[in-house]
Design a protein around this motif. Structure first.
Motif, PDB file in Angstrom:
ATOM      1  N   LYS A 299       0.823  -1.217   0.000  1.00 44.61           N
ATOM      2  CA  LYS A 299       0.000   0.000   0.000  1.00 44.61           C
ATOM      3  C   LYS A 299       0.856   1.266   0.000  1.00 44.61           C
ATOM      4  CE  LYS A 299      -3.382   2.520   2.761  1.00 44.61           C
ATOM      5  NZ  LYS A 299      -4.227   2.502   3.953  1.00 44.61           N
ATOM      6  N   TYR A 300       1.938   1.247   0.779  1.00 42.50           N
ATOM      7  CA  TYR A 300       2.803   2.418   0.901  1.00 42.50           C
ATOM      8  C   TYR A 300       3.997   2.393  -0.051  1.00 42.50           C
ATOM      9  CZ  TYR A 300       0.148   3.777   5.040  1.00 42.50           C
ATOM     10  OH  TYR A 300      -0.855   4.158   5.900  1.00 42.50           O
ATOM     11  N   ASN A 301       4.040   1.430  -0.952  1.00 39.56           N
ATOM     12  CA  ASN A 301       5.116   1.312  -1.946  1.00 39.56           C
ATOM     13  C   ASN A 301       6.511   1.327  -1.308  1.00 39.56           C
ATOM     14  OD1 ASN A 301       3.310   1.348  -4.194  1.00 39.56           O
ATOM     15  ND2 ASN A 301       3.110   3.558  -3.888  1.00 39.56           N
ATOM     16  N   LEU A 302       6.666   0.593  -0.225  1.00 38.86           N
ATOM     17  CA  LEU A 302       7.916   0.638   0.529  1.00 38.86           C
ATOM     18  C   LEU A 302       9.108   0.118  -0.269  1.00 38.86           C
ATOM     19  CD1 LEU A 302       6.723  -0.405   4.098  1.00 38.86           C
ATOM     20  CD2 LEU A 302       7.008   1.899   3.132  1.00 38.86           C
ATOM     21  N   LYS A 303       8.910  -0.929  -1.036  1.00 41.52           N
ATOM     22  CA  LYS A 303      10.036  -1.486  -1.802  1.00 41.52           C
ATOM     23  C   LYS A 303      10.565  -0.462  -2.799  1.00 41.52           C
ATOM     24  CE  LYS A 303      11.395  -5.731  -4.118  1.00 41.52           C
ATOM     25  NZ  LYS A 303      10.971  -7.068  -4.511  1.00 41.52           N
ATOM     26  N   GLU A 304       9.673   0.195  -3.489  1.00 48.17           N
ATOM     27  CA  GLU A 304      10.071   1.216  -4.462  1.00 48.17           C
ATOM     28  C   GLU A 304      10.758   2.397  -3.772  1.00 48.17           C
ATOM     29  OE1 GLU A 304       7.775   4.409  -7.234  1.00 48.17           O
ATOM     30  OE2 GLU A 304       7.029   2.352  -7.298  1.00 48.17           O
ATOM     31  N   LYS A 305      10.209   2.828  -2.657  1.00 47.80           N
ATOM     32  CA  LYS A 305      10.770   3.982  -1.941  1.00 47.80           C
ATOM     33  C   LYS A 305      12.134   3.674  -1.339  1.00 47.80           C
ATOM     34  CE  LYS A 305       6.318   6.065  -0.918  1.00 47.80           C
ATOM     35  NZ  LYS A 305       5.312   6.346   0.116  1.00 47.80           N
ATOM     36  N   ALA A 306      12.377   2.411  -0.997  1.00 44.80           N
ATOM     37  CA  ALA A 306      13.665   2.025  -0.407  1.00 44.80           C
ATOM     38  C   ALA A 306      14.722   1.708  -1.453  1.00 44.80           C
ATOM     39  CB  ALA A 306      13.470   0.818   0.503  1.00 44.80           C
ATOM     40  N   SER A 307      14.323   1.581  -2.695  1.00 48.27           N
ATOM     41  CA  SER A 307      15.228   1.090  -3.736  1.00 48.27           C
ATOM     42  C   SER A 307      16.434   1.989  -4.007  1.00 48.27           C
ATOM     43  CB  SER A 307      14.460   0.846  -5.035  1.00 48.27           C
ATOM     44  OG  SER A 307      13.967   2.069  -5.543  1.00 48.27           O
ATOM     45  N   SER A 308      16.341   3.266  -3.699  1.00 47.11           N
ATOM     46  CA  SER A 308      17.458   4.173  -3.975  1.00 47.11           C
ATOM     47  C   SER A 308      18.558   4.113  -2.916  1.00 47.11           C
ATOM     48  CB  SER A 308      16.946   5.613  -4.102  1.00 47.11           C
ATOM     49  OG  SER A 308      16.385   6.030  -2.873  1.00 47.11           O
ATOM     50  N   ASP A 309      18.309   3.399  -1.826  1.00 46.41           N
ATOM     51  CA  ASP A 309      19.294   3.270  -0.748  1.00 46.41           C
ATOM     52  C   ASP A 309      19.590   1.782  -0.557  1.00 46.41           C
ATOM     53  OD1 ASP A 309      20.086   2.699   2.070  1.00 46.41           O
ATOM     54  OD2 ASP A 309      20.026   4.884   2.244  1.00 46.41           O
ATOM     55  N   SER A 310      20.815   1.365  -0.789  1.00 42.43           N
ATOM     56  CA  SER A 310      21.143  -0.064  -0.763  1.00 42.43           C
ATOM     57  C   SER A 310      20.899  -0.706   0.604  1.00 42.43           C
ATOM     58  CB  SER A 310      22.585  -0.296  -1.213  1.00 42.43           C
ATOM     59  OG  SER A 310      23.491   0.346  -0.342  1.00 42.43           O
ATOM     60  N   THR A 311      21.172   0.020   1.683  1.00 45.73           N
ATOM     61  CA  THR A 311      20.950  -0.538   3.020  1.00 45.73           C
ATOM     62  C   THR A 311      19.461  -0.731   3.276  1.00 45.73           C
ATOM     63  OG1 THR A 311      22.957   0.496   3.871  1.00 45.73           O
ATOM     64  CG2 THR A 311      21.325  -0.182   5.492  1.00 45.73           C
ATOM     65  N   LEU A 312      18.674   0.288   2.987  1.00 48.94           N
ATOM     66  CA  LEU A 312      17.225   0.176   3.161  1.00 48.94           C
ATOM     67  C   LEU A 312      16.658  -0.928   2.281  1.00 48.94           C
ATOM     68  CD1 LEU A 312      15.908   3.850   3.306  1.00 48.94           C
ATOM     69  CD2 LEU A 312      15.922   2.152   5.142  1.00 48.94           C
ATOM     70  N   ALA A 313      17.096  -0.988   1.040  1.00 48.47           N
ATOM     71  CA  ALA A 313      16.597  -2.004   0.111  1.00 48.47           C
ATOM     72  C   ALA A 313      16.916  -3.409   0.633  1.00 48.47           C
ATOM     73  CB  ALA A 313      17.201  -1.788  -1.271  1.00 48.47           C
ATOM     74  N   PHE A 314      18.125  -3.605   1.140  1.00 45.80           N
ATOM     75  CA  PHE A 314      18.524  -4.905   1.679  1.00 45.80           C
ATOM     76  C   PHE A 314      17.662  -5.289   2.876  1.00 45.80           C
ATOM     77  CE2 PHE A 314      20.914  -7.371   4.781  1.00 45.80           C
ATOM     78  CZ  PHE A 314      21.236  -8.489   4.037  1.00 45.80           C
ATOM     79  N   CYS A 315      17.488  -4.365   3.809  1.00 44.90           N
ATOM     80  CA  CYS A 315      16.699  -4.632   5.019  1.00 44.90           C
ATOM     81  C   CYS A 315      15.246  -4.913   4.672  1.00 44.90           C
ATOM     82  CB  CYS A 315      16.780  -3.462   5.988  1.00 44.90           C
ATOM     83  SG  CYS A 315      18.416  -3.216   6.698  1.00 44.90           S
ATOM     84  N   LEU A 316      14.692  -4.103   3.820  1.00 43.29           N
ATOM     85  CA  LEU A 316      13.297  -4.286   3.447  1.00 43.29           C
ATOM     86  C   LEU A 316      13.106  -5.605   2.703  1.00 43.29           C
ATOM     87  CD1 LEU A 316      10.540  -3.066   3.710  1.00 43.29           C
ATOM     88  CD2 LEU A 316      10.903  -1.904   1.539  1.00 43.29           C
ATOM     89  N   GLU A 317      14.053  -5.962   1.862  1.00 42.93           N
ATOM     90  CA  GLU A 317      13.964  -7.239   1.150  1.00 42.93           C
ATOM     91  C   GLU A 317      13.985  -8.404   2.135  1.00 42.93           C
ATOM     92  OE1 GLU A 317      13.014  -9.496  -1.817  1.00 42.93           O
ATOM     93  OE2 GLU A 317      13.315  -7.356  -2.136  1.00 42.93           O
ATOM     94  N   TRP A 318      14.816  -8.321   3.170  1.00 43.25           N
ATOM     95  CA  TRP A 318      14.872  -9.371   4.197  1.00 43.25           C
ATOM     96  C   TRP A 318      13.520  -9.480   4.897  1.00 43.25           C
ATOM     97  CZ3 TRP A 318      14.200 -10.648   9.245  1.00 43.25           C
ATOM     98  CH2 TRP A 318      14.826 -11.803   9.703  1.00 43.25           C
ATOM     99  N   LEU A 319      12.963  -8.335   5.274  1.00 44.62           N
ATOM    100  CA  LEU A 319      11.667  -8.341   5.943  1.00 44.62           C
ATOM    101  C   LEU A 319      10.576  -8.913   5.039  1.00 44.62           C
ATOM    102  CD1 LEU A 319      11.845  -4.836   7.655  1.00 44.62           C
ATOM    103  CD2 LEU A 319      11.896  -7.074   8.809  1.00 44.62           C
TER     104      LEU A 319
END
Length: 126
Positions: free
Chosen positions: A92-112
């Motif tokens: 709903k909040y498009n978190l994966k897309e919003k985190a994609s520009s930051d490698s650390t955020l993208a990695f953490c969100l992908e794990w979750l």
């Protein structure tokens, strides 16, 4: 200091005796994140999902012990959102897309996301 990220599949709180509780679960997966990584993901969640953050990734405090849950931890364990609800919020909040520009955020969100998709409820502790 780092943070433990604990994922429990099909977990439930069970009373054991004398007002004490334990967390029973089918499977456990875990990882560790640095303090700076935890701050980054916390700020991201607070900014993007505001009040839902504490239920998406509840913090259980110091040295969480599944065989003896403290009263304050019990409330946080029970407040955790079901993994399917976490996935719905992420979408709903498009978190994966919003985190994609930051490698650390993208990695953490992908794990979750990976663990929520597999039915794990995720908590943090240190």
């Amino acid at each position: 200091m780092g943070y433990e990220i604990d994922a429990y599949k099909n977990c439930r709180v069970v009373p054991i005796h004398g007002g004490e509780y334990e967390l029973q679960y089918e499977e456990y997966k875990g990882t560790s994140w640095t303090s700076s990584t935890m701050v980054e993901i916390t700020v991201f969640f607070e900014r993007e999902v505001e009040h839902l953050y504490m239920n998406l990734l509840p913090h259980l405090g110091d040295c969480f012990d599944t065989e003896h849950i403290e009263e304050y931890q019990l409330k946080r364990v029970e407040a955790a959102l079901h993994p399917n609800v976490c996935l719905e919020i992420a979408q709903k909040y498009n978190l994966k897309e919003k985190a994609s520009s930051d490698s650390t955020l993208a990695f953490c969100l992908e794990w979750l996301l990976e663990h929520w998709e597999k039915g794990f409820t995720v908590y943090t502790s240190y």
